[in-house]
Design a protein around this motif. Structure first.
Motif, short mmCIF file in Angstrom:
data_model
loop_
_atom_site.label_atom_id
_atom_site.label_comp_id
_atom_site.label_asym_id
_atom_site.label_seq_id
_atom_site.Cartn_x
_atom_site.Cartn_y
_atom_site.Cartn_z
N GLY A 215 -19.44 12.18 -9.76
CA GLY A 215 -19.81 13.54 -9.38
C GLY A 215 -19.91 13.73 -7.88
N ILE A 216 -20.56 12.77 -7.20
CA ILE A 216 -20.68 12.85 -5.74
C ILE A 216 -19.30 12.80 -5.09
CG2 ILE A 216 -21.49 11.59 -3.68
CD1 ILE A 216 -23.91 10.66 -5.37
N GLU A 217 -18.45 11.90 -5.55
CA GLU A 217 -17.12 11.78 -4.95
C GLU A 217 -16.27 13.02 -5.25
OE1 GLU A 217 -16.65 9.48 -2.69
OE2 GLU A 217 -18.71 9.02 -3.26
N ARG A 218 -16.37 13.55 -6.45
CA ARG A 218 -15.60 14.75 -6.80
C ARG A 218 -15.96 15.90 -5.85
NH1 ARG A 218 -13.81 15.04 -11.86
NH2 ARG A 218 -15.69 14.17 -12.78
N SER A 219 -17.24 16.01 -5.47
CA SER A 219 -17.64 17.18 -4.68
C SER A 219 -17.66 16.91 -3.17
CB SER A 219 -19.02 17.67 -5.14
OG SER A 219 -19.96 16.64 -5.03
N THR A 220 -17.72 15.64 -2.73
CA THR A 220 -17.87 15.41 -1.28
C THR A 220 -16.80 14.54 -0.63
OG1 THR A 220 -19.22 13.42 -1.53
CG2 THR A 220 -20.41 15.49 -1.50
N ASN A 221 -15.97 13.86 -1.41
CA ASN A 221 -14.99 12.94 -0.80
C ASN A 221 -13.75 13.72 -0.35
OD1 ASN A 221 -12.91 11.02 -0.40
ND2 ASN A 221 -13.99 9.54 -1.67
N PHE B 15 -10.98 12.90 0.89
CA PHE B 15 -9.65 12.36 0.59
C PHE B 15 -9.14 12.85 -0.77
CE2 PHE B 15 -11.44 9.37 3.62
CZ PHE B 15 -10.36 9.12 4.44
N ILE B 16 -10.03 13.25 -1.64
CA ILE B 16 -9.59 13.58 -3.01
C ILE B 16 -10.01 14.96 -3.47
CG2 ILE B 16 -9.42 11.20 -3.85
CD1 ILE B 16 -12.26 11.40 -4.90
N ARG B 17 -10.73 15.71 -2.64
CA ARG B 17 -11.19 17.03 -3.07
C ARG B 17 -10.02 18.00 -3.22
NH1 ARG B 17 -15.90 20.02 -0.20
NH2 ARG B 17 -15.16 19.01 1.68
N GLY C 273 0.81 -1.21 0.00
CA GLY C 273 0.00 0.00 0.00
C GLY C 273 0.85 1.27 0.00
N ASN C 274 0.31 2.34 -0.61
CA ASN C 274 1.01 3.63 -0.66
C ASN C 274 -0.05 4.71 -0.83
OD1 ASN C 274 2.18 6.01 -1.83
ND2 ASN C 274 4.03 4.82 -2.27
N HIS C 275 -0.26 5.52 0.21
CA HIS C 275 -1.38 6.47 0.20
C HIS C 275 -1.27 7.52 -0.91
CE1 HIS C 275 -4.87 8.53 1.81
NE2 HIS C 275 -4.20 9.66 1.76
N GLU C 276 -0.07 8.12 -1.08
CA GLU C 276 0.07 9.16 -2.13
C GLU C 276 -0.21 8.58 -3.51
OE1 GLU C 276 3.30 9.79 0.25
OE2 GLU C 276 1.39 10.34 1.19
N ILE D 250 -6.43 7.77 -8.17
CA ILE D 250 -7.84 8.18 -8.22
C ILE D 250 -7.96 9.49 -9.01
CG2 ILE D 250 -9.82 8.94 -6.85
CD1 ILE D 250 -8.75 7.03 -4.61
N LYS D 251 -7.09 10.46 -8.68
CA LYS D 251 -7.21 11.77 -9.34
C LYS D 251 -6.91 11.69 -10.83
CE LYS D 251 -6.52 14.86 -5.45
NZ LYS D 251 -5.59 15.72 -4.70
N GLU D 252 -5.87 10.94 -11.19
CA GLU D 252 -5.45 10.92 -12.60
C GLU D 252 -6.28 9.97 -13.46
OE1 GLU D 252 -1.26 10.04 -12.48
OE2 GLU D 252 -0.92 11.79 -11.17
N LYS D 253 -6.71 8.84 -12.87
CA LYS D 253 -7.33 7.80 -13.71
C LYS D 253 -8.84 7.70 -13.54
CE LYS D 253 -3.36 5.33 -14.97
NZ LYS D 253 -2.74 4.12 -14.42
N LEU D 254 -9.38 8.14 -12.38
CA LEU D 254 -10.83 7.98 -12.16
C LEU D 254 -11.58 9.30 -12.27
CD1 LEU D 254 -10.87 5.35 -9.25
CD2 LEU D 254 -10.81 4.97 -11.72
N LEU D 255 -10.99 10.38 -11.75
CA LEU D 255 -11.73 11.66 -11.76
C LEU D 255 -11.82 12.26 -13.16
CD1 LEU D 255 -10.78 13.43 -8.41
CD2 LEU D 255 -12.67 11.87 -8.94
N LYS D 256 -11.13 11.65 -14.14
CA LYS D 256 -11.29 12.14 -15.51
C LYS D 256 -12.63 11.67 -16.12
CE LYS D 256 -9.04 8.40 -17.98
NZ LYS D 256 -7.86 7.87 -18.61
#
Ligand SMILES: [Zn+2]
Ligand SMILES: [Zn+2]
Length: 207
Positions: free
Chosen positions: A197-203, A205-207, A164-167, A173-179
């Motif tokens: 959309g929900i995760e982009r605005s409320t999660n 860990f990634i906002r 595991g590696n948090h960064e 998530i940011k580069e491959k899923l939020l697109k």
């Protein structure tokens, strides 16, 4: 396309059966136990299981692979970096989750980022998203993402287990899923369904 969630095993892992509604070809994603429940669904819907696709190699996602493969003849697919976790109980954490060592059959298909698996009229795109484990993948088919233990509703996967590696998880998530666009539905490895959309605005860990 058809998608059915079947919670399995001691950690209530979400196993998903996805299928082409025109041809009946199907894939079982993360059969982490209770293979009978999964096979009942397959039989009741007269599906032909072509693949067992594993989002990663933790035992709560793979425990039922041998049973599903024996019953259906499906091919087991996993990313190269997590493939050794199938056959090595010390790597898949089965002692911790099931209280016994699970050494499972080896993979038939070794996946990498960008691979496509054909299921009836649909393409399943493989997206490598390391960080929870080094061989973690998400699946994109039609307007849905199956995210394993990478992205959950309002949370993200653990990164304190071996590999595991948090960064790295957050950048995956940011580069491959939020697109993906806001309307894309997210089906995680544990817990409820959400959307990009929900995760982009409320999660948080990634906002
Ligand atoms: Zn996991
Ligand atoms: Zn899990």
């Amino acid at each position: 396309m058809l998608i059915q969630r079947i919670p399995v095993g001691p950690l209530y892992t979400n196993c998903y059966v996805i299928a082409c509604d025109k041809t009946g070809e199907a894939a079982v994603v993360d059969p982490g136990g209770d293979a009978e429940d999964i096979l009942d669904f397959v039989e009741n819907n007269t599906l032909v299981v072509k693949y067992v696709i594993l989002t990663h190699g933790h035992s709560d996602h793979i425990a039922g692979v041998e049973h599903i493969k024996a019953a259906t003849g499906a091919k087991i697919a996993i990313h190269s970096a997590d493939a050794p976790m199938l056959t090595d109980a010390s790597k898949n954490l089965s002692q911790n989750v099931f209280g016994k060592r699970l050494n499972l059959p080896e993979a038939d298909i070794i996946l990498k980022d960008g691979d496509i698996l054909k299921m009836g009229l649909f393409d399943i795109d493989i997206i490598h998203t390391p960080g929870h484990t080094q061989g973690g993948i998400c699946l994109s088919v039609e307007n849905i993402l199956i995210t394993g233990d990478t992205l959950f509703a309002c949370s993200v996967g653990r990164s304190d287990l071996p590999g595991g590696n948090h960064e790295q998880l957050i950048s995956s998530i940011k580069e491959k899923l939020l697109k993906f666009t806001d309307d894309v539905k997210v089906f995680p490895g544990h817990g409820p369904v959400t959307t990009i959309g929900i995760e982009r605005s409320t999660n948080n860990f990634i906002r």
